[in-house]
Design an enzyme around this catalytic site. Structure first.
Site, mmCIF file in Angstrom:
data_model
loop_
_atom_site.group_PDB
_atom_site.id
_atom_site.type_symbol
_atom_site.label_atom_id
_atom_site.label_comp_id
_atom_site.label_asym_id
_atom_site.label_seq_id
_atom_site.Cartn_x
_atom_site.Cartn_y
_atom_site.Cartn_z
ATOM 1 N N TYR A 33 82.383 45.714 22.004
ATOM 2 C CA TYR A 33 81.492 44.656 21.533
ATOM 3 C C TYR A 33 82.255 43.360 21.310
ATOM 4 O O TYR A 33 83.494 43.349 21.329
ATOM 5 C CB TYR A 33 80.785 45.091 20.247
ATOM 6 C CG TYR A 33 81.637 45.065 18.995
ATOM 7 C CD1 TYR A 33 82.651 45.994 18.789
ATOM 8 C CD2 TYR A 33 81.448 44.085 18.023
ATOM 9 C CE1 TYR A 33 83.433 45.948 17.649
ATOM 10 C CE2 TYR A 33 82.227 44.044 16.871
ATOM 11 C CZ TYR A 33 83.223 44.981 16.696
ATOM 12 O OH TYR A 33 84.001 44.924 15.569
ATOM 13 N N LYS A 149 88.432 46.218 21.320
ATOM 14 C CA LYS A 149 87.343 45.982 20.360
ATOM 15 C C LYS A 149 86.217 46.988 20.615
ATOM 16 O O LYS A 149 85.178 46.653 21.210
ATOM 17 C CB LYS A 149 86.854 44.529 20.467
ATOM 18 C CG LYS A 149 86.051 44.088 19.249
ATOM 19 C CD LYS A 149 85.912 42.588 19.209
ATOM 20 C CE LYS A 149 84.931 42.105 18.158
ATOM 21 N NZ LYS A 149 85.302 42.406 16.783
ATOM 22 N N GLU A 182 95.778 44.702 9.120
ATOM 23 C CA GLU A 182 94.699 43.709 9.188
ATOM 24 C C GLU A 182 93.572 44.151 8.268
ATOM 25 O O GLU A 182 93.677 45.170 7.573
ATOM 26 C CB GLU A 182 94.190 43.546 10.622
ATOM 27 C CG GLU A 182 93.559 44.802 11.199
ATOM 28 C CD GLU A 182 93.032 44.628 12.620
ATOM 29 O OE1 GLU A 182 92.718 43.496 13.020
ATOM 30 O OE2 GLU A 182 92.934 45.653 13.324
ATOM 31 N N LEU A 207 93.733 43.935 16.046
ATOM 32 C CA LEU A 207 92.945 43.270 17.082
ATOM 33 C C LEU A 207 93.427 41.822 17.185
ATOM 34 O O LEU A 207 93.638 41.169 16.154
ATOM 35 C CB LEU A 207 91.456 43.289 16.689
ATOM 36 C CG LEU A 207 90.531 42.618 17.697
ATOM 37 C CD1 LEU A 207 90.366 43.502 18.941
ATOM 38 C CD2 LEU A 207 89.179 42.320 17.087
#
Ligand code: PLP
Length: 287
Positions: A33, A149, A182, A207
Site C-alpha cells: 500500500y 510497505k 522507527e 521503511l
C-alpha cells in the site's frame, strides 16, 4: 456527499465497496500500500510514492495492476470525486482473488486494487503538533523486510495499541541492541543537545519514508547539522527534541518518550520549523 472508492476498475459508493473473501490481501496480507497526503487540493509527492509502490510490488513479485499513468489518473480521480482538499489518499494492491493456497495463484489472476480518500482536519493536526505527542517504546518484533510497505501490519497494530493504552500516540520500536528503529507508522528522529538531527539509516530495519526523504532535502536547504546513524532509547530520553515523520502527520513533535520528558516538554524549535516549511520541499500533482 457520499464517499467514493475505487475497487478493481469501478468507482463505487464507499459504503458498498468490497473485495472478495478470497482476496489474498484478506487471507494472507499478501499486498502492498501507499498513503499520500493531499494538501490544498494537491497530491503531495505522488511520483515518489509510486516509485516506492513499484519497488514494493517488485520485491513481492506482484504485477502492476495497470499502467502507471492510468493508476495515477485513478488516484487523482478518487481525490477529486471525494472533494478532498486536505486529507489522505490510500492505495492498495494485493496479489488478487484466488482459492486459498499459499502458493502464488495462476498467472491469469489479476492483482486487486483499492483506492480511497478522505478529508482530515488541518486545525486538529496543527493543534496536536502545537502540543506534541508522547511515544511508548516497544520491543522490535517485526520481520526483517520492513523496507517493503506491505499491508501485513499486525505487529504495528499491537505496538500502537500498547502505546495508546499507556497514554501515547505512537510506538517506538527498540531493537535488541537498544536502538530505536522507527515508529509503528512513522520514522523516528531526535535532535541532540548540541543541535544535531539524527535518524536511522534506511538501508535496513525501517521503511524509507517519503516524508523522511523530504526532511533530508530540507536539512540540506536549511543548512542543519545531521547524522544518519542509529540512536538508542537512552539517547532519545536525553535529547533536546524528538519528532516523528509520515505522510499522515508530516512532522509531529514528540514531547515525551515513555515516562521521560523530552527537552522542556514542549515542541522544539527545529521540529516546529521543519513542520512549517515542509511543503516548500515537496512536489505536487494537481487533481
Ligand atoms: N514507517 C512506517 C512503519 C510506516 O508505516 C510509515 C508510514 O506509513 C512511515 C515509516 C513513514 O512513511 P511515509 O513518510 O512515506 O509516510
Amino acid at each position: 456527499m457520499s464517499r467514493i472508492a475505487y475497487v478493481n476498475g469501478q468507482y463505487v459508493r464507499h459504503a458498498d465497496a468490497a473485495v472478495h473473501v478470497e482476496d489474498r490481501g484478506y487471507q494472507f496480507a499478501d499486498g502492498v500500500y501507499e498513503v499520500c497526503e493531499v494538501w490544498q487540493g494537491r497530491i503531495v509527492d505522488m511520483p515518489r510514492h509510486f516509485d516506492r509502490l513499484d519497488r514494493s510490488l517488485g520485491e513481492l513479485r506482484i504485477d502492476w495492476p495497470m499502467a502507471r499513468a492510468a493508476f495515477e489518473f485513478v488516484v487523482r480521480q478518487v481525490v477529486r470525486r471525494n472533494r478532498v482538499r486536505n486529507g489522505l489518499v490510500y492505495i492498495q494492491v494485493t496479489r488478487g482473488v484466488s482459492r486459498r493456497d499459499h502458493f502464488f495463484p495462476p498467472e491469469e489472476v489479476a492483482p486487486s486494487v483499492v483506492v480511497t480518500a478522505r478529508s482530515t482536519s488541518t486545525e486538529a493536526a496543527n493543534a496536536q503538533a502545537a502540543k506534541g505527542i508522547s511515544v511508548v517504546s516497544y520491543p522490535e518484533n517485526r520481520w526483517p523486510r520492513v523496507d517493503i510497505k506491505t499491508i501485513a501490519l499486525l505487529p504495528n497494530v499491537l505496538a500502537k495499541q500498547n502505546a495508546k493504552e499507556n497514554g501515547g500516540k505512537e510506538a517506538w520500536y527498540v531493537d535488541t541492541d537498544g536502538f530505536v528503529t522507527e515508529g509503528g507508522s512513522t520514522n523516528a528522529w531526535i535532535v541532540t543537545r548540541d543541535g544535531t538531527l539524527v535518524t536511522r539509516p534506511a538501508e535496513s530495519g525501517i521503511l524509507r519514508g517519503i516524508t523522511r526523504t523530504v526532511i533530508l532535502d530540507l536539512i540540506q536547504k536549511e543548512g542543519l547539522t545531521f547524522e544518519e546513524r542509529p540512536f538508542s532509547l537512552e539517547e532519545a530520553y536525553d535529547a533536546k527534541e524528538a519528532f516523528v515523520t509520515a505522510a499522515t502527520s508530516i512532522v509531529m513533535p514528540v514531547v515525551q518518550v515513555d515516562d521521560r520528558t523530552i527537552g522542556n516538554g514542549h515542541p522544539g524549535s527545529v521540529s516546529t520549523r521543519l513542520r512549517e516549511v515542509f511543503h516548500t520541499a515537496t512536489d505536487f500533482q494537481m487533481v
